[in-house]
Design a protein around this motif. Structure first.
Motif, PDB file in Angstrom:
ATOM      1  N   THR A   5       9.246  -7.168  -1.161  1.00 46.52           N
ATOM      2  CA  THR A   5       9.044  -8.606  -1.319  1.00 46.52           C
ATOM      3  C   THR A   5      10.162  -9.342  -0.586  1.00 46.52           C
ATOM      4  OG1 THR A   5      10.403  -8.843  -3.311  1.00 46.52           O
ATOM      5  CG2 THR A   5       8.088  -8.227  -3.643  1.00 46.52           C
ATOM      6  N   LEU A   6       9.892 -10.615  -0.310  1.00 47.20           N
ATOM      7  CA  LEU A   6      10.896 -11.462   0.348  1.00 47.20           C
ATOM      8  C   LEU A   6      12.230 -11.400  -0.407  1.00 47.20           C
ATOM      9  CD1 LEU A   6      11.566 -13.753   2.381  1.00 47.20           C
ATOM     10  CD2 LEU A   6      10.625 -15.355   0.700  1.00 47.20           C
ATOM     11  N   PHE A   7      12.155 -11.450  -1.726  1.00 47.32           N
ATOM     12  CA  PHE A   7      13.399 -11.507  -2.485  1.00 47.32           C
ATOM     13  C   PHE A   7      14.080 -10.136  -2.550  1.00 47.32           C
ATOM     14  CE2 PHE A   7      11.751 -15.521  -4.874  1.00 47.32           C
ATOM     15  CZ  PHE A   7      11.938 -16.261  -3.717  1.00 47.32           C
ATOM     16  N   ALA A  28      21.170 -14.514  -7.571  1.00 49.83           N
ATOM     17  CA  ALA A  28      20.857 -15.949  -7.492  1.00 49.83           C
ATOM     18  C   ALA A  28      21.277 -16.446  -6.120  1.00 49.83           C
ATOM     19  CB  ALA A  28      21.602 -16.721  -8.581  1.00 49.83           C
ATOM     20  N   PHE A  29      20.382 -17.200  -5.500  1.00 49.34           N
ATOM     21  CA  PHE A  29      20.668 -17.737  -4.158  1.00 49.34           C
ATOM     22  C   PHE A  29      20.011 -19.109  -4.025  1.00 49.34           C
ATOM     23  CE2 PHE A  29      17.144 -14.777  -4.219  1.00 49.34           C
ATOM     24  CZ  PHE A  29      16.111 -15.502  -3.638  1.00 49.34           C
ATOM     25  N   ARG A  30      20.544 -19.915  -3.109  1.00 55.88           N
ATOM     26  CA  ARG A  30      20.035 -21.275  -2.949  1.00 55.88           C
ATOM     27  C   ARG A  30      18.647 -21.256  -2.316  1.00 55.88           C
ATOM     28  NH1 ARG A  30      24.176 -24.833  -4.212  1.00 55.88           N
ATOM     29  NH2 ARG A  30      26.241 -23.862  -4.059  1.00 55.88           N
ATOM     30  N   ASP A  31      17.768 -22.124  -2.845  1.00 52.20           N
ATOM     31  CA  ASP A  31      16.415 -22.246  -2.301  1.00 52.20           C
ATOM     32  C   ASP A  31      16.497 -22.807  -0.882  1.00 52.20           C
ATOM     33  OD1 ASP A  31      13.376 -22.531  -3.824  1.00 52.20           O
ATOM     34  OD2 ASP A  31      13.643 -23.456  -1.845  1.00 52.20           O
ATOM     35  N   ILE A  32      15.640 -22.293  -0.016  1.00 50.44           N
ATOM     36  CA  ILE A  32      15.642 -22.718   1.384  1.00 50.44           C
ATOM     37  C   ILE A  32      15.131 -24.162   1.538  1.00 50.44           C
ATOM     38  CG2 ILE A  32      13.319 -21.971   2.074  1.00 50.44           C
ATOM     39  CD1 ILE A  32      14.672 -20.563   4.486  1.00 50.44           C
ATOM     40  N   ALA A  33      14.355 -24.639   0.571  1.00 50.02           N
ATOM     41  CA  ALA A  33      13.802 -26.006   0.608  1.00 50.02           C
ATOM     42  C   ALA A  33      14.137 -26.695  -0.718  1.00 50.02           C
ATOM     43  CB  ALA A  33      12.296 -25.955   0.824  1.00 50.02           C
ATOM     44  N   PRO A  34      15.411 -27.063  -0.905  1.00 44.25           N
ATOM     45  CA  PRO A  34      15.841 -27.545  -2.228  1.00 44.25           C
ATOM     46  C   PRO A  34      15.133 -28.815  -2.682  1.00 44.25           C
ATOM     47  CG  PRO A  34      17.569 -27.849  -0.563  1.00 44.25           C
ATOM     48  CD  PRO A  34      16.489 -27.035   0.075  1.00 44.25           C
ATOM     49  N   LEU A  38      21.113 -29.313  -6.724  1.00 44.25           N
ATOM     50  CA  LEU A  38      21.252 -27.877  -7.004  1.00 44.25           C
ATOM     51  C   LEU A  38      19.859 -27.292  -7.167  1.00 44.25           C
ATOM     52  CD1 LEU A  38      23.155 -25.438  -7.744  1.00 44.25           C
ATOM     53  CD2 LEU A  38      22.498 -25.915 -10.100  1.00 44.25           C
ATOM     54  N   HIS A  39      19.531 -26.329  -6.359  1.00 42.26           N
ATOM     55  CA  HIS A  39      18.247 -25.618  -6.500  1.00 42.26           C
ATOM     56  C   HIS A  39      18.504 -24.158  -6.131  1.00 42.26           C
ATOM     57  CE1 HIS A  39      13.608 -25.456  -5.645  1.00 42.26           C
ATOM     58  NE2 HIS A  39      14.021 -24.509  -6.475  1.00 42.26           N
ATOM     59  N   VAL A  40      18.620 -23.362  -7.188  1.00 41.30           N
ATOM     60  CA  VAL A  40      18.941 -21.944  -7.030  1.00 41.30           C
ATOM     61  C   VAL A  40      17.780 -21.138  -7.595  1.00 41.30           C
ATOM     62  CG1 VAL A  40      20.447 -20.158  -8.019  1.00 41.30           C
ATOM     63  CG2 VAL A  40      21.464 -22.218  -7.018  1.00 41.30           C
ATOM     64  N   GLN A  94       3.155 -20.909  -7.776  1.00 36.07           N
ATOM     65  CA  GLN A  94       3.925 -19.737  -7.339  1.00 36.07           C
ATOM     66  C   GLN A  94       3.500 -19.357  -5.920  1.00 36.07           C
ATOM     67  OE1 GLN A  94       3.707 -16.263  -9.912  1.00 36.07           O
ATOM     68  NE2 GLN A  94       5.343 -15.210  -8.773  1.00 36.07           N
ATOM     69  N   THR A  95       4.479 -19.216  -5.056  1.00 38.69           N
ATOM     70  CA  THR A  95       4.201 -18.839  -3.660  1.00 38.69           C
ATOM     71  C   THR A  95       4.843 -17.505  -3.294  1.00 38.69           C
ATOM     72  OG1 THR A  95       6.113 -20.122  -2.901  1.00 38.69           O
ATOM     73  CG2 THR A  95       3.961 -21.235  -2.869  1.00 38.69           C
ATOM     74  N   VAL A  96       5.894 -17.137  -4.008  1.00 36.01           N
ATOM     75  CA  VAL A  96       6.537 -15.843  -3.763  1.00 36.01           C
ATOM     76  C   VAL A  96       6.298 -14.984  -5.010  1.00 36.01           C
ATOM     77  CG1 VAL A  96       8.694 -14.621  -3.311  1.00 36.01           C
ATOM     78  CG2 VAL A  96       8.292 -16.868  -2.256  1.00 36.01           C
ATOM     79  N   LEU A  99       9.035 -12.326  -9.417  1.00 34.24           N
ATOM     80  CA  LEU A  99       9.460 -13.231 -10.492  1.00 34.24           C
ATOM     81  C   LEU A  99      10.798 -13.904 -10.182  1.00 34.24           C
ATOM     82  CD1 LEU A  99       9.068 -14.220 -13.469  1.00 34.24           C
ATOM     83  CD2 LEU A  99      10.417 -12.226 -14.149  1.00 34.24           C
ATOM     84  N   HIS A 100      10.869 -15.205 -10.425  1.00 30.98           N
ATOM     85  CA  HIS A 100      12.132 -15.923 -10.219  1.00 30.98           C
ATOM     86  C   HIS A 100      12.171 -17.159 -11.093  1.00 30.98           C
ATOM     87  CE1 HIS A 100       9.137 -17.214  -7.281  1.00 30.98           C
ATOM     88  NE2 HIS A 100       9.649 -18.435  -7.382  1.00 30.98           N
ATOM     89  N   LEU A 101      13.388 -17.495 -11.515  1.00 34.48           N
ATOM     90  CA  LEU A 101      13.631 -18.735 -12.245  1.00 34.48           C
ATOM     91  C   LEU A 101      14.190 -19.742 -11.245  1.00 34.48           C
ATOM     92  CD1 LEU A 101      13.562 -16.596 -14.540  1.00 34.48           C
ATOM     93  CD2 LEU A 101      15.431 -17.858 -15.633  1.00 34.48           C
TER      94      LEU A 101
HETATM   95  P1  5GP Z   1       7.581 -20.467  -6.081  1.00 29.91           P
HETATM   96  O1  5GP Z   1       6.783 -21.478  -5.314  1.00 29.91           O
HETATM   97  O2  5GP Z   1       7.047 -19.071  -5.871  1.00 29.91           O
HETATM   98  O3  5GP Z   1       7.799 -20.812  -7.525  1.00 29.91           O
HETATM   99  O4  5GP Z   1       9.037 -20.509  -5.456  1.00 29.91           O
HETATM  100  C1  5GP Z   1       9.349 -19.870  -4.264  1.00 29.91           C
HETATM  101  C2  5GP Z   1      10.557 -20.566  -3.710  1.00 29.91           C
HETATM  102  O5  5GP Z   1      11.114 -19.749  -2.701  1.00 29.91           O
HETATM  103  C3  5GP Z   1      10.253 -21.921  -3.067  1.00 29.91           C
HETATM  104  O6  5GP Z   1      10.977 -22.951  -3.759  1.00 29.91           O
HETATM  105  C4  5GP Z   1      10.679 -21.751  -1.623  1.00 29.91           C
HETATM  106  O7  5GP Z   1      11.296 -22.901  -1.086  1.00 29.91           O
HETATM  107  C5  5GP Z   1      11.645 -20.569  -1.709  1.00 29.91           C
HETATM  108  N1  5GP Z   1      11.726 -19.774  -0.514  1.00 29.91           N
HETATM  109  C6  5GP Z   1      10.679 -19.353   0.262  1.00 29.91           C
HETATM  110  N2  5GP Z   1      11.129 -18.600   1.281  1.00 29.91           N
HETATM  111  C7  5GP Z   1      12.487 -18.527   1.141  1.00 29.91           C
HETATM  112  C8  5GP Z   1      13.502 -17.876   1.900  1.00 29.91           C
HETATM  113  O8  5GP Z   1      13.260 -17.184   2.894  1.00 29.91           O
HETATM  114  N3  5GP Z   1      14.779 -18.052   1.469  1.00 29.91           N
HETATM  115  C9  5GP Z   1      15.087 -18.793   0.355  1.00 29.91           C
HETATM  116  N4  5GP Z   1      16.377 -18.897   0.033  1.00 29.91           N
HETATM  117  N5  5GP Z   1      14.139 -19.418  -0.377  1.00 29.91           N
HETATM  118  C10 5GP Z   1      12.864 -19.285   0.011  1.00 29.91           C
END
Ligand code: 5GP
Length: 114
Positions: A5-7, A28-34, A38-40, A94-96, A99-101
């Motif tokens: 998975t991506l994560f 825990a890492f910062r979201d790419i599209a905060p 703060l968006h971790v 959910q796009t990824v 599981l993530h918080l």
């Molecule tokens: P979901 O939509 O599944 O609840 O959250 C997935 C999150 O992963 C989204 O907020 C999206 O911005 C983030 N995300 C997607 N691809 C990446 C990436 O390559 N790196 C990081 N740090 N965040 C990502």
């Protein structure tokens, strides 16, 4: 072999991320599209797909994630005003599918969420 998975790729340092916390069970890492100052994202290192697929045996790990979320928020300067979100399934956003918080803070949040 199953594709990581991506994560999991972030855990393995195969793709870069701004990691703010890590222990033996989670990262825990910062979201790419905060969506807030703060968006971790806080993830288990093992690839659980989504909350609704967890089982009794995942209880300790889930507890650990929820105990870690406020610690990560505190570590980054947010003591009590933060939101924790889990999107479960595509209809919930959910796009990824690992599981993530989401830990969000630094602005006022509306309720109900969109
Ligand atoms: P979901 O939509 O599944 O609840 O959250 C997935 C999150 O992963 C989204 O907020 C999206 O911005 C983030 N995300 C997607 N691809 C990446 C990436 O390559 N790196 C990081 N740090 N965040 C990502």
């Amino acid at each position: 072999m199953t594709e990581l998975t991506l994560f999991e790729k972030i855990v393995a340092r195969e793709i870069p991320a701004d990691i703010v916390f890590e222990d033996e069970l989670c990262i825990a890492f910062r979201d790419i599209a905060p969506q807030a100052p703060l968006h971790v994202l806080l993830c288990p290192k093992v690839p659980l797909k989504m909350l609704s697929e967890t089982v009794d045996g995942d209880g300790e790990l889930l507890g650990h994630l929820f105990l870690t979320a406020p610690r990560v928020a505190r570590l980054l300067g947010y003591n009590d005003g933060f939101r924790v979100v889990v999107n479960n399934g595509a209809d919930a956003g959910q796009t990824v599918f690992h599981l993530h918080l989401h830990i969000l803070a630094g602005r006022t949040f509306a309720w109900p969420p969109g």
